[in-house]
Scaffold this active site. Sequence first.
Site, PDB file in Angstrom:
ATOM      1  N   GLU A 249      29.955  39.469 -36.102  1.00 24.42           N
ATOM      2  CA  GLU A 249      29.764  39.018 -37.528  1.00 24.42           C
ATOM      3  C   GLU A 249      29.921  37.386 -37.419  1.00 24.42           C
ATOM      4  O   GLU A 249      30.104  36.950 -37.031  1.00 24.42           O
ATOM      5  CB  GLU A 249      29.904  39.800 -38.480  1.00 24.42           C
ATOM      6  N   LYS A 251      31.169  34.111 -39.337  1.00 29.58           N
ATOM      7  CA  LYS A 251      32.078  33.769 -40.216  1.00 29.58           C
ATOM      8  C   LYS A 251      31.102  33.370 -40.655  1.00 29.58           C
ATOM      9  O   LYS A 251      31.303  31.969 -40.383  1.00 29.58           O
ATOM     10  CB  LYS A 251      33.250  33.147 -39.380  1.00 29.58           C
ATOM     11  N   ARG A 256      36.309  35.014 -50.451  1.00 22.17           N
ATOM     12  CA  ARG A 256      36.131  36.310 -49.998  1.00 22.17           C
ATOM     13  C   ARG A 256      36.376  37.065 -51.733  1.00 22.17           C
ATOM     14  O   ARG A 256      36.436  36.461 -51.963  1.00 22.17           O
ATOM     15  CB  ARG A 256      37.501  37.239 -49.324  1.00 22.17           C
ATOM     16  N   GLU A 319      31.803  37.741 -48.168  1.00 22.01           N
ATOM     17  CA  GLU A 319      32.461  36.698 -48.594  1.00 22.01           C
ATOM     18  C   GLU A 319      31.141  35.723 -48.938  1.00 22.01           C
ATOM     19  O   GLU A 319      29.779  36.095 -49.359  1.00 22.01           O
ATOM     20  CB  GLU A 319      31.991  35.877 -46.950  1.00 22.01           C
ATOM     21  N   PHE A 359      30.743  42.987 -45.392  1.00 22.57           N
ATOM     22  CA  PHE A 359      31.226  43.182 -44.264  1.00 22.57           C
ATOM     23  C   PHE A 359      32.309  44.617 -43.574  1.00 22.57           C
ATOM     24  O   PHE A 359      32.346  44.447 -42.874  1.00 22.57           O
ATOM     25  CB  PHE A 359      32.359  41.552 -43.329  1.00 22.57           C
ATOM     26  N   ARG A 435      48.131  40.908 -41.002  1.00 27.15           N
ATOM     27  CA  ARG A 435      47.349  40.094 -39.917  1.00 27.15           C
ATOM     28  C   ARG A 435      47.086  40.551 -38.667  1.00 27.15           C
ATOM     29  O   ARG A 435      48.864  41.338 -37.946  1.00 27.15           O
ATOM     30  CB  ARG A 435      47.695  38.095 -39.458  1.00 27.15           C
ATOM     31  N   LYS A 441      39.364  35.865 -35.378  1.00 27.87           N
ATOM     32  CA  LYS A 441      38.330  34.453 -35.912  1.00 27.87           C
ATOM     33  C   LYS A 441      37.951  33.336 -34.872  1.00 27.87           C
ATOM     34  O   LYS A 441      38.672  33.113 -33.555  1.00 27.87           O
ATOM     35  CB  LYS A 441      37.727  33.845 -36.941  1.00 27.87           C
TER      36      LYS A 441
HETATM   37  P1  ATP Z   1      42.627  34.045 -43.660  1.00 27.83           P
HETATM   38  O1  ATP Z   1      42.027  34.635 -44.748  1.00 27.83           O
HETATM   39  O2  ATP Z   1      42.759  34.235 -41.980  1.00 27.83           O
HETATM   40  O3  ATP Z   1      44.002  33.443 -44.037  1.00 27.83           O
HETATM   41  P2  ATP Z   1      41.685  31.055 -43.780  1.00 27.83           P
HETATM   42  O4  ATP Z   1      41.585  31.618 -45.857  1.00 27.83           O
HETATM   43  O5  ATP Z   1      42.077  29.854 -43.604  1.00 27.83           O
HETATM   44  O6  ATP Z   1      42.495  32.509 -43.595  1.00 27.83           O
HETATM   45  P3  ATP Z   1      39.823  31.347 -42.489  1.00 27.83           P
HETATM   46  O7  ATP Z   1      41.270  31.780 -41.565  1.00 27.83           O
HETATM   47  O8  ATP Z   1      38.976  30.339 -42.595  1.00 27.83           O
HETATM   48  O9  ATP Z   1      40.512  31.428 -43.326  1.00 27.83           O
HETATM   49  O10 ATP Z   1      39.215  33.127 -42.043  1.00 27.83           O
HETATM   50  C1  ATP Z   1      39.132  34.266 -42.693  1.00 27.83           C
HETATM   51  C2  ATP Z   1      38.674  34.521 -43.618  1.00 27.83           C
HETATM   52  O11 ATP Z   1      37.218  34.441 -43.264  1.00 27.83           O
HETATM   53  C3  ATP Z   1      38.292  35.881 -44.486  1.00 27.83           C
HETATM   54  O12 ATP Z   1      39.327  35.322 -45.578  1.00 27.83           O
HETATM   55  C4  ATP Z   1      37.229  35.948 -45.599  1.00 27.83           C
HETATM   56  O13 ATP Z   1      37.294  35.510 -46.285  1.00 27.83           O
HETATM   57  C5  ATP Z   1      36.214  35.017 -44.220  1.00 27.83           C
HETATM   58  N1  ATP Z   1      35.303  35.450 -43.647  1.00 27.83           N
HETATM   59  C6  ATP Z   1      33.553  35.465 -43.180  1.00 27.83           C
HETATM   60  N2  ATP Z   1      33.346  35.484 -42.342  1.00 27.83           N
HETATM   61  C7  ATP Z   1      33.340  37.284 -42.471  1.00 27.83           C
HETATM   62  C8  ATP Z   1      33.267  37.745 -42.178  1.00 27.83           C
HETATM   63  N3  ATP Z   1      32.271  38.684 -41.330  1.00 27.83           N
HETATM   64  N4  ATP Z   1      34.161  39.254 -41.676  1.00 27.83           N
HETATM   65  C9  ATP Z   1      35.508  38.605 -42.192  1.00 27.83           C
HETATM   66  N5  ATP Z   1      36.334  38.024 -43.254  1.00 27.83           N
HETATM   67  C10 ATP Z   1      35.011  36.945 -42.880  1.00 27.83           C
END
Ligand code: ATP
Length: 601
Positions: A249, A251, A256, A319, A359, A435, A441
């Site tokens: 999917e 990103k 979120r 998201e 998602f 995790r 990702k």
């Molecule tokens: P994390 O939430 O993993 O601690 P982070 O907040 O620093 O990390 P990223 O590492 O950039 O963020 O990516 C994870 C986040 O991406 C998810 O928590 C969610 O909010 C977002 N996201 C965006 N698109 C999607 C998707 N298709 N499926 C799941 N999450 C997604």
Amino acid sequence: MHFSTLSKYYEKLEATSKRLELIDILSKLFKQAKSDEIGKICYLIQGRVAPFFEPIEMGMAENIVAVAIARAFNKEKEHVIKLYRKLGNMGIAAEELSRNHESRIRNQELTISQVFNELLKIAKFSGEGTVEKKVSALSGLLKKLDPISAKHVVNIPLGTLRLGIGDATVLDSLSLSKHGDKTLRPVLEDAYNKTSDLGFVAETFFKKGINGIKNIKLTLGKPIRPALAERLPSADEAIKRLGNEFAAEPKFDGFRVQIHLSRAHLRGVPQAQHHLGGGGEEVVQLFSRNLENTTHAFPDIVSGAKKEIKAKSAILEGEAIAYNPQTQEFLPFQETTKRRRKYKIEEMAKKLPLVLFAFDLLYLNGKDITQKPYRQRRKLLESIVSRNGGVIKIAQEKILKSTKEITEFFNEAISEGLEGLMLKKLDSPYIAGGRGFHWIKFKRTQAGQLTDSVDCVLLGVYSGKGKRTEFGVGGLLVGVYDEKKDEFVSISRIGTGLTDEEFRKVNEISKQLRVVHKPARVNSDITPSYWVEPKVVLEIQADEITRSPIHTAGRDREGLGYALRFPRLVKFREADKRAEDATTVEEIKKLYKQQFNHYKK
Ligand code: ATP
């Protein structure tokens, strides 16, 4: 239990600078309490009267609390403020005044429940005359308390109770207290992941034992701790983990949102939320990545969810991202984040409409579906979200098989202004609060930088010299989270790369969070000018992770830890991450290894 007994525990908890001692003191406290006090204690030691996700905030400003203290002890407000300035803490000022006050009504001791209920009442006052009602209730309460209790109670409405007790510490203490060791923490954690309600989990454990805990179910109105993604250095490595066929999917770079929708029943929904459902039949609640209730902030998502989700009840995740419907363009994160605000909400909702790319689906029509494979959850999600909806859309999905396909879809996503891809294992359940390699990702990277930024926790501050005296801050000490030990360990000092405005903001934050000694859950050999409560998360981009004898992050037997090279601040993440959501030591170790693969390419 009398509140004064709890206050003695507060004193002990405040004095310790070791996490193991925190656990020991807490487990004794839980042992001594009655089972129907356990939940309340869990909230009170975190300075709250409800779980984090309930929008119940005591929220009283210093000068209002000063009026309440003045009234309780027959003093002028100015006198209280002066004393507060001299002693540096409003609670200590209240303690001193209470000690010298003769007409304290102390013939009957208040119980924990009585004080808790009184504080809850104060938090819930609303409408006309709220301030006066709060002042009068708080001053009435202070009069009835002993000096030490007055000290701690005052810090609760101010949000300045700094015991530094994290959720994992409470879970360890609960297990130790009832079971004699910490082995039940994973089972308790599982229940906590489903409900995010520490008090509820604790009380269930003490009343119904481990079977009660295993029976805890997902509940509408209680956020589920989000599933999180792992990073891997290459598409090849991802395929090894995901199998022959997997989902991909885009990103989205927004924030979120977990939507809780209920049309059938209202149990478990706080009274305060009923108005959102128009007569109480339809309730939508929204929760953020860090489990805060953000329903009030996004009226467009609330009404979109009501119109466009067809289910009796559902919990789904997506998201939210600012989107231009005319040009069908995604807007950058800097735009989306403008929607996180407390005022002018409706106005901003019109100016910068959000769309939510759903998602995942975790709960449908009264049933927990987190254990169903991703493939099925996604089908069910598609069956309840209307195809032509304007606000709730389904995230695009492709089933892929090869590295080549990953690269193509990745480039497509990037060219549309998105952040990269999320790869998902087709047969994996939804793993709340964890995790794992069920989600991987892949983000855009820039040459010469680490494959991802690091979310650090502000641990301490260096006083400013020269031009920086003006900002009050000359540098920062930051750390990451050691999940195994539930500690914050140092990883970097940051002295450059902040704008004047950012230095000022750090100064503001650190003034509020300043503590007198190193917090119990901070492990650092470096001592900054002063420590702060580990609470605020800063996103840091660095060029490299190096081994270092100075920092405690991931320190091994040879005494080498990890450090960030050329760190610079990307953004403050106080709105969507709690300290425990910062990058973990395990992730740092992986990023360290990955950078070598990255260089080889
Ligand atoms: P994390 O939430 O993993 O601690 P982070 O907040 O620093 O990390 P990223 O590492 O950039 O963020 O990516 C994870 C986040 O991406 C998810 O928590 C969610 O909010 C977002 N996201 C965006 N698109 C999607 C998707 N298709 N499926 C799941 N999450 C997604």
